[in-house]
Design an enzyme around this catalytic site. Structure first.
Site, PDB file in Angstrom:
ATOM      1  N   ARG A  66       0.854  -1.193   0.000  1.00 62.88           N
ATOM      2  CA  ARG A  66       0.000   0.000   0.000  1.00 62.88           C
ATOM      3  C   ARG A  66       0.887   1.239   0.000  1.00 62.88           C
ATOM      4  NH1 ARG A  66      -2.513   2.674   5.064  1.00 62.88           N
ATOM      5  NH2 ARG A  66      -3.572   4.384   4.037  1.00 62.88           N
ATOM      6  N   HIS A  91      -2.735  10.997   1.505  1.00 62.14           N
ATOM      7  CA  HIS A  91      -2.184  10.664   2.825  1.00 62.14           C
ATOM      8  C   HIS A  91      -1.571  11.942   3.408  1.00 62.14           C
ATOM      9  CE1 HIS A  91      -0.799   7.026   5.334  1.00 62.14           C
ATOM     10  NE2 HIS A  91      -0.447   8.094   6.023  1.00 62.14           N
ATOM     11  N   GLU A 107      -6.937   8.204   7.046  1.00 60.34           N
ATOM     12  CA  GLU A 107      -7.115   8.757   8.397  1.00 60.34           C
ATOM     13  C   GLU A 107      -7.614  10.196   8.399  1.00 60.34           C
ATOM     14  OE1 GLU A 107      -4.088   8.066  11.287  1.00 60.34           O
ATOM     15  OE2 GLU A 107      -4.096   5.901  10.992  1.00 60.34           O
ATOM     16  N   ASN A 118      -7.306   1.297   9.956  1.00 61.32           N
ATOM     17  CA  ASN A 118      -5.985   1.474  10.559  1.00 61.32           C
ATOM     18  C   ASN A 118      -6.181   1.233  12.047  1.00 61.32           C
ATOM     19  OD1 ASN A 118      -5.347   2.296   7.995  1.00 61.32           O
ATOM     20  ND2 ASN A 118      -4.562   4.317   8.584  1.00 61.32           N
ATOM     21  N   TYR A 173      -4.557   0.525  15.784  1.00 61.84           N
ATOM     22  CA  TYR A 173      -3.400   0.531  16.688  1.00 61.84           C
ATOM     23  C   TYR A 173      -3.822   0.346  18.141  1.00 61.84           C
ATOM     24  CZ  TYR A 173      -0.566   2.382  12.809  1.00 61.84           C
ATOM     25  OH  TYR A 173       0.104   2.556  11.627  1.00 61.84           O
ATOM     26  N   GLU A 215      -3.534  -0.557   8.254  1.00 60.02           N
ATOM     27  CA  GLU A 215      -2.340  -0.237   9.044  1.00 60.02           C
ATOM     28  C   GLU A 215      -2.421  -0.918  10.399  1.00 60.02           C
ATOM     29  OE1 GLU A 215      -0.970   3.811   9.725  1.00 60.02           O
ATOM     30  OE2 GLU A 215      -1.514   4.366   7.664  1.00 60.02           O
TER      31      GLU A 215
HETATM   32  C1  NOJ Z   1      -1.101   6.527  10.923  1.00 53.39           C
HETATM   33  C2  NOJ Z   1      -0.699   7.192   9.660  1.00 53.39           C
HETATM   34  O1  NOJ Z   1      -1.524   6.863   8.587  1.00 53.39           O
HETATM   35  C3  NOJ Z   1       0.756   7.020   9.322  1.00 53.39           C
HETATM   36  O2  NOJ Z   1       1.085   7.999   8.407  1.00 53.39           O
HETATM   37  C4  NOJ Z   1       1.578   7.068  10.589  1.00 53.39           C
HETATM   38  O3  NOJ Z   1       2.947   7.088  10.336  1.00 53.39           O
HETATM   39  C5  NOJ Z   1       1.224   5.863  11.436  1.00 53.39           C
HETATM   40  N1  NOJ Z   1      -0.180   5.878  11.745  1.00 53.39           N
HETATM   41  C6  NOJ Z   1       1.991   5.775  12.749  1.00 53.39           C
HETATM   42  O4  NOJ Z   1       1.742   6.917  13.491  1.00 53.39           O
END
Ligand code: NOJ
Length: 486
Positions: free
Chosen positions: A115, A159, A204, A332, A334, A392
């Protein structure tokens, strides 16, 4: 002693094979009679797409080459005090010139998919108007290289690197930016869709809106009122919707369109029915300004009530565009956001994380592997989604190169193993997650954190641009090769 030998032999092998340091023998081939039997592998479905992700401004460099126009990140990062150590993306990973090396790294990992994002101001230096053919050429070369290596390209069209020329006309505060975006998205899709099947409109929205226009930590560094911020948010989802329409109008038939959003990953605080139910309600309401309005074509009543007089101004046509059907949802993922049942009218309450909650190097990156189980599972059930990607997931670490040239990012390996175990749990229950993109292929420009926080599974020496696979790259290669967690 064993540790020292192991480290030394790992580094020797790493040095011998420029791109593919093999694992040291002691780790790779234990003598059968000395090991306890392994637990069964956690296998993923056949054809599961293992990938990795990057973004234009974070890796490309070549900021002034071949007619690229400046983006808001060029401006922002060059202003004193905006990024750690004054770091900028001027050179970053020099991926613009080293993309062939990077494709070789991907091939070596066995990646099925990659990606990347296109830089708007490379393609349209002023955001609109005459396109710059050399800008598109780079992405043509990249896509051709990926396909030649047997890697499927997944393309993100935005992005965060908004052309500065558009910021000068109001940026995302202006509705015109949503229309300019759709024009650009349609143009790129028209030229790449003979080889790229999957496009993501925006990456995002929550981050670039809230950090860029809310608390000023990201470009363009503004701090707007709540009402103005809600309007920016609305323009972002409108850009997504108009972008979907433009891509469909210009791309080859069969092209798939989605997005990559860092949804609030709601996780029941305890896995009992009342909290699970609350996490479902929270999924809709906590994402109301972004994924919910996109999936449902309307703002929820609670969202509008909560915003009151600060609610965004919109028309029924806006909502129709925003709700344009999409083919897949990229998440994404985390950090988990814990939710409990509540007798309050909303039916849920968010549970704040205690200060002691474990996190990776980035303080915001609280580790809760079960986010990767609950987020896709709840999203799929709330919106009946048939195709999900984890666009992500990854971890920042204080990686250091040992004197013998290896990087033992055991914390990242632990993180990935735990998150992927939870993803496996979801996939085995039939949650339609089709692929996973590890963030990131390379250490890169981590926005306001500059180069201080490393997210790559390849260590980058930014002085020489040398890439070194970390322990996590070896781990990921094994996962991909076996299509399973060992
Ligand atoms: C989200 C973002 O899309 C990416 O650009 C960033 O580096 C990562 N998370 C880690 O923060």
């Amino acid at each position: 002693m064993l540790n020292r030998l192991t480290r030394r032999s790992f580094a020797r092998l790493a040095a011998a094979a420029a791109l593919t340091p093999a694992l040291p023998n002691a780790l790779a081939a234990p003598r059968e009679e000395n090991v306890s039997p392994a637990s069964p592998l956690l296998s993923f479905p056949r054809g599961f797409l293992w990938g990795s992700a990057t973004a234009s401004y974070q890796v490309e460099g070549a900021a002034k080459e071949d007619g690229r126009g400046p983006s808001i990140w060029d401006t922002f990062s060059h202003l004193r005090g905006n990024t750690k150590n004054g770091d900028t993306g001027d050179v970053a990973d020099d991926h613009y010139h080293l993309y062939k090396t990077d494709i070789a790294l991907m091939k070596d990992l066995g990646l099925k998919t990659y990606r990347f994002s296109t830089s708007w101001s490379r393609v349209f230096p002023n955001g609109t108007g005459t396109p710059n053919p050399k800008g598109l050429d780079f992405y043509n070369r990249l896509v051709d290289g990926l396909l030649a290596a047997g890697i499927q390209p997944y393309c993100t069209l935005f992005h965060w690197d908004l052309p500065q020329a558009l910021q000068d006309q109001g940026g995302w505060q202006s509705r015109d930016t949503a229309h300019a975006y759709a024009n650009y998205a349609g143009y790129v899709a028209q030229h790449l869709s003979d080889r790229v099947q999957h496009f993501m409109t925006l990456n995002e929205m929550r981050s670039f809106v809230d950090l860029g226009y809310g608390n000023g930590m990201h470009a363009p560094g503004l701090r707007l009122s709540r009402a103005d911020l809600n309007q920016v948010r609305h323009h972002a989802v409108l850009a997504h919707g108009l972008g979907v329409q433009a891509i469909r109008a210009n791309a080859r038939p069969g092209t798939k369109v989605g997005l990559a959003e860092n949804i609030t990953c709601t996780v029941p605080v305890i896995e009992t029915p009342e909290h699970v139910r609350a996490a479902h309600i929270a999924m809709r309401e906590e994402n109301a300004g972004y994924l919910t309005v996109i999936m449902e074509g309307k703002y929820t009543d609670l969202y509008l009530a909560r915003q009151g007089a600060d609610a965004p101004k919109f028309t029924p046509e806006d909502l129709k565009a925003i709700g344009s059907p999409i083919d897949f949802v990229g998440i994404n993922c985390y950090t988990p956001e814990y939710v409990r049942a509540s007798s309050a009218p909303a039916g849920y309450a968010m549970v704040p994380a205690p200060e002691s909650f474990p996190h990776m190097l980035s303080p915001w990156l609280r580790t809760g592997p079960e986010a990767l189980y609950w987020a896709p599972k709840i999203a799929a059930s709330v919106w009946n989604i048939k195709e999900i990607y984890i666009t992500e997931n990854g971890a920042s670490s204080s990686d250091t190169l040992t004197p013998d040239g290896a990087v033992y990012d055991t914390d990242r390996v632990m993180y990935l193993r735990n998150y992927l175990t939870q993803l496996h749990r979801a996939v085995s229950e039939g949650v339609p997650v089709r692929g996973y993109f590890l963030w990131s292929l390379l250490d890169n420009f981590e926005w306001a954190d500059g180069y201080a926080y490393r997210f790559g599974i390849h260590y980058v020496d930014f002085a020489t641009q040398k890439r070194t696979p970390k322990l996590s790259a070896h781990f990921y290669r094994q996962v991909i090769a076996r299509n399973a967690l060992a």
